[in-house]
Design a protein around this motif. Structure first.
Motif, mmCIF file in Angstrom:
data_model
loop_
_atom_site.group_PDB
_atom_site.id
_atom_site.type_symbol
_atom_site.label_atom_id
_atom_site.label_comp_id
_atom_site.label_asym_id
_atom_site.label_seq_id
_atom_site.Cartn_x
_atom_site.Cartn_y
_atom_site.Cartn_z
ATOM 1 N N ASN A 166 14.449 -26.340 -2.603
ATOM 2 C CA ASN A 166 13.549 -26.026 -1.489
ATOM 3 C C ASN A 166 13.291 -24.513 -1.403
ATOM 4 O O ASN A 166 12.160 -24.061 -1.234
ATOM 5 N N PHE A 167 14.384 -23.743 -1.562
ATOM 6 C CA PHE A 167 14.313 -22.277 -1.450
ATOM 7 C C PHE A 167 13.372 -21.686 -2.495
ATOM 8 O O PHE A 167 12.493 -20.884 -2.183
ATOM 9 N N GLU B 52 20.564 -22.478 3.973
ATOM 10 C CA GLU B 52 20.582 -23.948 4.125
ATOM 11 C C GLU B 52 21.116 -24.644 2.865
ATOM 12 O O GLU B 52 21.254 -25.875 2.834
ATOM 13 N N GLN C 294 16.780 -17.829 6.094
ATOM 14 C CA GLN C 294 17.269 -19.075 6.704
ATOM 15 C C GLN C 294 17.347 -20.181 5.650
ATOM 16 O O GLN C 294 18.349 -20.881 5.512
ATOM 17 N N SER C 295 16.251 -20.240 4.910
ATOM 18 C CA SER C 295 16.158 -21.290 3.889
ATOM 19 C C SER C 295 17.274 -21.133 2.859
ATOM 20 O O SER C 295 17.841 -22.108 2.375
ATOM 21 N N GLU D 78 9.797 -22.377 -1.736
ATOM 22 C CA GLU D 78 9.269 -21.480 -0.681
ATOM 23 C C GLU D 78 8.985 -20.080 -1.221
ATOM 24 O O GLU D 78 8.007 -19.436 -0.840
#
Ligand SMILES: Nc1ncnc2c1ncn2[C@@H]1O[C@H](COP(=O)(O)OP(=O)(O)O)[C@@H](O)[C@H]1O
Ligand SMILES: [Mg+2]
Length: 462
Positions: free
Chosen positions: A63-64, A58, A54-55, A67
């Motif tokens: 951010n990815f 996006e 999902q990430s 994570e």
């Protein structure tokens, strides 16, 4: 080879069954645990992968990657994110799987179709057993990249630690329990058997005095009880045999010593020849009677001489026997009162029934004082012919009545010796009546008289 003892056989059974059971339990629990554990891990990997997927879509690369790092560091899960076509394997089906490739050609084909992969295998590229989830990341049907999440199986092996300890403790406890229960069980079974073996050996050697102590109600206890019963029966038979032999030899020795004594007296001229002749006659007669009765009894006790049954008119038989005793009755001035139902026909052996009446009547006469009455009756009651011989003689003391049918039993040995009895008469009578499926009963009062009642089954005319 020495045969296994029962104890060892039981132990062998217990041990083999337990070893098999333990192996089975351990293998099954490992297998189950592994399956469940891997299933759960795969599920976790999938969830973690979906979050990353999902990430990725996006479109926030910073951010990815944060994570990715976070997941890689904070859990057992290792994550590889790659868009390197080299790592993702070549497109050619026949290229061999290169060491550095993350996925095989066929896996790649599946990923191209958008399928998420899950597998547990030895991974050559990573050089270890892993459980893995591979999620394809594609843009417009083109495989851009993959997220490859895996857990090394060594980590899974660590997860086995608690159940391994649990199993070791469990197996240890079970083994202790088996030893305790097994020892108890084998003792329970083996000890009585050993005891039985000892007692059986004693019995075989003629010692019937030993008895088993019996606990419980199982088959072994019941076998033990049977052995005890057998032993006491043998004991009784043995005692009877000894007693019988003792009696026989005594009875035979007595006349012989009489004869010897009289012979010496004759040789020394103390008694006249007539007196000696009389003693010889009396004592040899007595011996003959004794031997005859003993043989008769032996025959009756065996099965080789069955009763020769036919219809017998009881009244006729009684009259016949009475005729034989006329002289003796007259000698003592006895009155014979008869009441005979001529219609009573029993199913019997003529000669043997004659013997019964003869014995009973001779007793009645022998044990009656002069001028008394002897009553004889024959009647029919239901299916039985009933013969009653009643005298007014000396009677039998109450305490002697139960033994009266025993071999050689005589109430007064000395007096009956004079009257010539062997003490076998009533035993013979009882045997004969038993062989006719009949009954005999003696009712007596000391000094008043005796009533002997005999029942013989009636003859069935068809
Ligand atoms: N009618 C009877 N009256 C009194 N005593 C009897 C009578 N019949 C049997 N008995 C007692 O029973 C004993 C056993 O009888 P039996 O077996 O016929 O032996 P035997 O007549 O040889 O003595 C006798 O010795 C006697 O003591
Ligand atoms: Mg008698």
């Amino acid at each position: 080879m020495k045969p296994l003892s029962i104890r060892n056989k039981i132990w062998l059974t217990i041990i083999s069954v337990s070893v098999l059971t333990i192996i089975l339990v351990v293998v099954v629990s490992y297998y189950l645990y592994q399956t469940l554990y891997i299933e759960k891990q795969t599920e976790t990997l999938l969830k973690q992968g979906q979050v990353l997927e999902q990430s990725y879509y996006e479109n926030n690369p910073e951010n990815f990657s944060k994570e990715l790092d976070w997941l890689d560091e904070s859990s057992d899960t290792s994550v590889i994110f790659t868009d390197d076509p080299m790592l993702l394997a070549s497109g050619a089906p026949f290229d061999s799987f290169a060491e550095e490739n993350l996925i095989t050609f066929s896996e790649r084909q599946d990923l191209l179709k958008g399928k998420t992969l899950t597998f547990t295998k030895y991974h050559t590229g990573l050089d270890q057993e892993i459980s893995a989830v591979v999620i394809p990341l594609s843009v417009e049907d083109r495989l851009e990249a993959v997220i490859f999440l895996y857990i090394p199986l060594t980590a899974i092996a660590e997860a086995f630690e608690p159940i391994r300890n649990f199993l070791i403790v469990g197996v240890f406890l079970v083994v202790i329990l088996l030893i305790v229960v097994g020892t108890k069980m084998t003792n329970r079974i083996v000890q009585p058997i050993k005891q039985m073996e000892r007692v059986a050996k004693d019995i075989a050697q003629g010692d019937f005095s030993k008895r088993l102590s019996i606990k419980g109600k199982d088959e072994i206890a019941s076998l033990g009880r049977s052995i005890n019963t057998m032993s006491s029966n043998l004991d009784e038979v043995d005692r009877n045999r000894r007693e019988f032999l003792g009696n026989v030899s005594h009875e035979l020795r007595t006349p012989i010593s009489y004869l010897k004594g009289y012979r010496e007296a004759l040789e020394e001229g103390i008694i006249p020849i007539e007196k000696f002749a009389e003693t010889v006659r009396k004592e040899t007669d007595r011996m003959e009677r004794l031997v005859h009765d003993l043989l008769d009894l032996a025959q009756l006790e065996g099965d080789s001489y069955p009763m020769n049954k036919e219809p017998v008119i009881l009244a006729e038989l009684v009259k016949e026997v009475l005729d034989r005793f006329r002289l003796k009755l007259n000698d003592k001035n006895l009155i014979a009162e008869v009441q005979l139902d001529e219609g009573v026909v029993v199913n019997g052996d003529y000669g043997r029934l004659d013997q019964v009446i003869d014995n009973l009547l001779s007793n009645a006469i022998k044990f009656s004082a002069n001028n008394r009455t002897i009553r004889i009756s024959v009647v029919e009651v239901k299916t039985m012919g009933i013969l009653k011989i009643e005298d007014e003689g000396v009677g039998i003391p109450e305490e002697d009545v139960p033994y009266i049918f025993e071999r050689f039993y005589r109430v007064e040995k000395a007096r009956t010796r004079k009257s010539g009895g062997t003490g076998l008469g009533l035993s013979i009578v009882q045997q004969i009546i038993n062989k006719h499926e009949g009954k005999i009963h003696i009712d007596s009062k000391r000094g008043k008289g005796t009533v002997v009642t005999v029942e013989i089954p009636l003859f069935h005319f068809n």
